[in-house]
Design an enzyme around this catalytic site. Structure first.
Site, short mmCIF file in Angstrom:
data_model
loop_
_atom_site.label_atom_id
_atom_site.label_comp_id
_atom_site.label_asym_id
_atom_site.label_seq_id
_atom_site.Cartn_x
_atom_site.Cartn_y
_atom_site.Cartn_z
N ARG A 1 -7.25 -0.19 -6.50
CA ARG A 1 -7.51 0.91 -5.71
C ARG A 1 -7.94 2.26 -6.81
NH1 ARG A 1 -3.71 1.40 -0.96
NH2 ARG A 1 -6.21 2.09 0.22
N ASP B 1 -1.87 11.04 -1.85
CA ASP B 1 -2.22 9.70 -3.08
C ASP B 1 -2.49 10.65 -4.44
OD1 ASP B 1 -3.13 8.70 -0.28
OD2 ASP B 1 -2.41 7.21 -1.47
N ARG C 1 0.91 -1.20 -0.44
CA ARG C 1 -0.14 -0.16 0.05
C ARG C 1 0.58 0.95 -0.24
NH1 ARG C 1 2.82 1.90 3.15
NH2 ARG C 1 0.96 3.79 3.51
N GLY C 2 0.53 2.52 -0.16
CA GLY C 2 0.78 3.40 0.25
C GLY C 2 0.88 4.28 -1.79
N LYS D 1 -4.46 10.12 3.74
CA LYS D 1 -5.37 9.26 4.56
C LYS D 1 -6.29 9.89 5.27
CE LYS D 1 -5.09 5.56 4.46
NZ LYS D 1 -6.02 5.06 3.70
O1 MRU Z 1 -4.51 3.00 2.10
P1 MRU Z 1 -3.22 3.18 1.86
O2 MRU Z 1 -2.40 2.75 3.04
O3 MRU Z 1 -2.30 3.11 0.78
O4 MRU Z 1 -3.00 4.99 2.38
C1 MRU Z 1 -1.99 5.36 2.17
C2 MRU Z 1 -1.80 7.00 2.24
O5 MRU Z 1 -2.33 7.89 2.60
C3 MRU Z 1 -0.28 7.51 2.32
O6 MRU Z 1 -0.28 8.90 2.97
C4 MRU Z 1 -0.16 7.95 0.68
O7 MRU Z 1 -0.40 7.08 0.04
C5 MRU Z 1 1.78 8.38 1.03
S1 MRU Z 1 2.58 7.72 0.55
C6 MRU Z 1 3.99 8.37 -0.02
#
Ligand code: MRU
Length: 337
Positions: free
Chosen positions: A93, A233, A59-60, A244
């Site tokens: 996603r 994101d 994820r990320g 997030k």
């Molecule tokens: O649901 P996730 O864990 O994929 O969400 C990730 C985030 O919101 C991060 O802050 C974002 O992707 C930045 S990662 C460098």
């Protein structure tokens, strides 16, 4: 069957995702098992990679883009339909634009040999690490010589090709000798802050303390937070930032207390095709992730929960948007697109 360790391309001791030297296996650190177990799963086709992205093995935003690129590389190797695989990966996603960006970039090289596609995917990965390092250098200059920085979710090595965006800035500041300490919000309900940010900062010897999300305003009120730094994101053309769920609240409280709110994101996260935050699709996740903590149910059995995975922070609350090309006020995001 989980395996212990690939050789990380970033040179670090762990990595969210890698491609095997032969280009036939995607190795992915199963982030659902952290901080308890550090194990990698082996994935051999794009469908398995898409499912791993959906299930949050990885994820990320940047990391899922890199995973998708490697997914197309292994699919090419097995002679699969790359357009179909690309479509499957891109919809795994919805919110992080890096996923579609990486798929489009990989498909732009088709037709190419499987070996060439593997090299293109590795290049995309290397570029992300380089972007994180550059963001780190640029963002570190914004942080004070000593102070406490609040972060939310995980925007670190685990969320990128390595080093991290927001956590990359913190790492770079500490490499410059700045005495930066971190308050990590636990990030309910999926707990990326507690499980992942604390894991990677602690492992690097960065002083980090865990707080629940609802404690942030308390620490702002006591003057214990000098700045906020988060990842993103998707950044819309007008500079609105999807990140997030919970991020927007921190931005509001930071403004209330006249503290800077920084967003660090590579240009692969900037989306000139999305005019404003209102056009960003927000992932709706399972009610189950909110009404349970692990196996424990924490609400009456008949109660359903709301669970938007992300929120949108208006550009005017973003003090500086930090990319590998430089930093601008949030409302000037389009200058970097
Ligand atoms: O649901 P996730 O864990 O994929 O969400 C990730 C985030 O919101 C991060 O802050 C974002 O992707 C930045 S990662 C460098």
């Amino acid at each position: 069957m989980p395996v212990p360790h690939p050789a990380p391309l970033s040179g670090a001791s762990y990595s969210a995702v890698e491609l095997s030297p032969a280009g036939d296996v995607v190795l992915m650190l199963d982030q659902r098992r952290l901080p308890h177990e550090e194990l990698y799963v082996e994935l051999r086709d794009a469908a398995a990679v898409a499912e791993a992205i959906r299930a949050m093995v990885v994820r990320g935003a940047p990391a899922i883009g890199i995973a998708a690129a490697y997914g197309l590389a292994v699919e090419a190797r097995r002679g699969g339909d790359l357009n179909a695989a690309g479509a499957l990966l891109a919809r795994a996603r919805p919110t992080a634009v890096n996923l579609k960006w990486a798929v489009d970039r990989m498909l732009s090289f088709v037709p190419a040999s499987p070996e060439e596609l593997a090299e293109h995917a590795r290049t995309l990965h290397r570029e992300d690490v380089a972007a994180c390092r550059a963001m780190g250098r640029i963002g570190a200059a914004l942080l004070p010589e000593r102070g406490t920085v609040l972060t939310h979710c995980n925007a670190g090595a685990l969320a990128t090709g390595g080093y991290g965006t927001a956590l990359g800035v913190i790492r770079a500041a500490r490499e410059l000798g700045k005495d930066i300490r971190v308050l990590s919000c636990e990030t309910r309900p999926y707990l990326q802050g507690a499980r992942l940010t604390c894991w990677e900062l602690d492992r690097d010897g960065v002083p980090v303390e865990l707080i629940t999300d609802g404690m942030a305003a308390h620490f702002f009120g006591r003057g214990e937070i000098d700045a906020v730094i988060v990842g993103a994101d998707r950044v819309a053309l007008n500079g609105d930032v999807a990140n997030k769920i919970g991020t927007y609240g921190h931005a509001c409280v930071a403004r209330m207390h006249e503290r800077p709110f920084y967003v660090a994101a590579p240009r692969s996260t900037l989306d000139p095709n999305t005019p404003t935050g209102a056009a960003i699709v927000i992932e709706e996740r399972s009610s189950d992730e909110v009404v349970r903590i692990g196996e424990q149910v924490i609400a009456p059995a008949n109660v359903r929960a709301r669970h938007p995975g992300f929120d949108v922070t208006p550009a005017r609350l973003v003090s500086r948007l930090i990319t590998e090309l430089g930093d601008v006020p949030g409302e000037r995001a389009r200058d970097l697109m």
